[in-house]
Write a protein that holds these residues in place. Structure first.
Motif, short mmCIF file in Angstrom:
data_model
loop_
_atom_site.label_atom_id
_atom_site.label_comp_id
_atom_site.label_asym_id
_atom_site.label_seq_id
_atom_site.Cartn_x
_atom_site.Cartn_y
_atom_site.Cartn_z
N ARG A 38 0.85 -1.19 0.00
CA ARG A 38 0.00 0.00 0.00
C ARG A 38 0.88 1.22 0.00
NH1 ARG A 38 0.06 2.68 4.77
NH2 ARG A 38 0.56 1.53 6.69
N ALA A 39 0.28 2.37 -0.22
CA ALA A 39 1.04 3.62 -0.21
C ALA A 39 1.37 4.02 1.22
CB ALA A 39 0.24 4.73 -0.88
N ASP A 74 9.76 9.11 -6.48
CA ASP A 74 8.74 9.07 -7.52
C ASP A 74 7.42 8.80 -6.82
OD1 ASP A 74 7.05 8.60 -9.64
OD2 ASP A 74 8.07 6.79 -10.34
N GLY A 75 6.77 9.88 -6.39
CA GLY A 75 5.61 9.75 -5.51
C GLY A 75 4.38 9.15 -6.16
N ASP A 76 4.18 9.36 -7.47
CA ASP A 76 2.97 8.86 -8.13
C ASP A 76 3.24 7.70 -9.06
OD1 ASP A 76 4.31 10.14 -10.12
OD2 ASP A 76 2.81 11.70 -10.47
N GLY A 77 4.49 7.21 -9.08
CA GLY A 77 4.80 6.03 -9.87
C GLY A 77 4.81 6.24 -11.37
N ASP A 78 5.00 7.48 -11.82
CA ASP A 78 5.00 7.72 -13.26
C ASP A 78 6.39 7.60 -13.88
OD1 ASP A 78 6.25 9.97 -12.32
OD2 ASP A 78 4.96 11.41 -13.35
N ARG A 81 11.26 10.90 -10.98
CA ARG A 81 11.53 11.12 -9.56
C ARG A 81 12.05 12.55 -9.35
NH1 ARG A 81 15.49 7.18 -11.18
NH2 ARG A 81 17.61 8.07 -11.22
N ARG A 82 11.82 13.05 -8.15
CA ARG A 82 12.22 14.41 -7.81
C ARG A 82 13.11 14.38 -6.58
NH1 ARG A 82 8.87 19.66 -8.66
NH2 ARG A 82 8.21 18.31 -10.34
#
Length: 448
Positions: A38-39, A74-78, A81-82
């Motif tokens: 899970r997140a 990469d918070g949203d998995g796209d 990464r930042r």
């Protein structure tokens, strides 16, 4: 890394129920952690223990402040990464004292009082170790100085002693310290007529790109440890976790340090960066004022040397091609160097010699026809400079921890930015791979 007895073994864990972590070694210096199950919820944490194995953690080879462990998410998995702006930093200290470097100006007038810089370093050239004891001093040739000097823990292994040049001739100074710490200075030539020789390292990197340490520490080492007369920090335009071309605050920070350390007559700083073209070869750009822009080699407006020179024309600026004959990339000599903006070329650095195939310590991965001698055979008029291209935070002394290095000797009328620019444009320079060799060349009474 899977083996617990390997250096740098890392353990990743979380107390967040239902979260599954999948760590993976993605590269020699890159650890990836995939979050599954899970997140993560706000406030939940991932714990990363570096050096949890039998051999513990491995420190960097070179001492530095703000040695950063970069963390990107990469918070949203796209797949994008930042970087986290508050990625943690550690301080890496020097090793035990292992060597001593003595530096004195290369040319002096009879009766002139000069600074002798004594710096105790560790085995790979890191500065500022804590050491205490007396150093015995002696000079061969016409010079006088104290018989000894004391090092206190507050000195951190660095002290300056006054030397008086007496009779004409060549002077060498020796120091003998605690344990087996001994050192011999570079030659000092006492002459009423020989031109001054100023030593510079015009090419090196900090932790802002792919080097070591901070811009402030880079200039402090150049001035206080290597006792250089001229130094330039030339971090990459588009290489690094954060890049100069996309981070104006980093470039402004470099400008601030170049301004802060600039002291005409004692220590000259040059604002600079490395134009990192993988098509035409790398060049460092040097500005001889406090102003200057990062003209990136990946910007279509400045992607060729001709475009770069057009943008710099009319400014007090120069470019210098380096590691021209080989690794990591050779220079495209089919484009003639601009006679105003590129009067010199770098023939020696930590990468090796680009002078000629038969020169000592030739550059790695050499490319036939790309040496400086080949450029001269094309009819190009070029002076030769050396500079470190060091990535260890040791400008002026990069040759201590590498098989090769580089320095430039500059025969300038005055130690100012304008004086250094005039000497470079006039090609009153020569290169060494680290030692401060005194060379005097004239033809029919004219200097080089």
């Amino acid at each position: 890394v899977q083996a617990e007895d390997a250096p740098g073994y890392t353990v990743v864990s979380t107390e967040a129920e239902g979260v599954v972590l999948e760590p993976e070694t993605l590269g020699q210096q890159l650890l990836g952690i995939r979050v599954g199950g899970r997140a993560l919820a706000p406030g939940e944490q991932i714990r990363i223990v570096y050096g949890a194995g039998l051999q513990g953690a491995r420190a960097d080879r070179y001492a530095e402040r703000e040695s950063r462990f970069w963390i990107a998410v990469d918070g949203d998995g796209d797949g994008v990464r930042r970087l986290l702006p508050d990625s943690p930093v550690v301080e890496v200290g020097p090793g035990p004292p292992a060597r001593m470097v003595l530096t004195v100006p290369s040319v002096a007038r009879p009766g002139e009082v000069l600074p002798l810089t004594l710096a105790v370093l560790d085995a790979v050239g890191n500065a500022w170790p804590v050491i205490e004891g007396d150093l015995a001093l002696a000079a061969t040739g016409g010079a006088s100085l104290p018989e000894s000097v004391a090092l206190s823990p507050e000195d951190r292994g660095r002290v300056v002693v006054e030397v008086t040049a007496a009779a004409e001739g060549t002077v060498s100074i020796e120091a003998h310290g605690p344990s087996t710490l001994n050192g011999v200075s570079n030659p000092l030539v006492v002459s009423p007529t020989l031109p001054r020789v100023y030593w510079g390292d015009l090419h090196g990197h900090s932790g802002l790109s792919d080097g070591t340490g901070t811009p402030e520490d880079y200039y402090r080492y150049a001035r206080d440890i290597a006792a250089l007369d001229v130094a330039a920090l030339t971090d990459h335009d588009h290489w690094g976790m954060e890049t100069l071309s996309e981070s104006p605050e980093l470039w402004e920070g470099i400008r601030e340090q170049a301004r802060a350390f600039q002291e005409p007559g004692r220590f000259v700083t040059l604002l600079g960066y490395e134009w990192t073209s993988w098509l035409h070869g790398h060049r460092h750009v040097l500005y001889f004022t406090d102003e200057g822009q990062v003209l990136s080699s990946v910007d279509p407006a400045f992607e060729s040397p001709l475009q770069l020179w057009d943008a710099l024309r009319g400014q007090p600026a120069l470019t210098v091609a380096h590691h021209t004959a080989g690794g990591p990339i050779a220079t495209n000599w089919q484009i003639p160097p601009d006679p105003e903006l590129e009067p010199v070329t770098e023939v020696s650095s930590v990468h090796g010699s680009s002078e000629a195939p038969d020169s000592p310590r030739v550059i790695y991965s050499p490319v036939e026809g790309h040496f400086a001698r080949d450029a001269l055979d094309r009819g190009y008029r070029l002076g030769f400079v050396g500079s470190g291209d060091g990535h260890d935070g040791h400008p002026g002394l990069s040759h201590l921890a590498s098989p090769n290095g580089g320095l430039v000797a500059i025969l300038a009328v005055e130690l100012t930015r304008a004086g250094i620019l005039e000497a470079l444009r006039s090609r009153r320079v020569y290169a060494t791979n680290g030692p401060r060799i005194v060379l005097h060349v004239t033809l029919a009474g004219e200097l080089m």
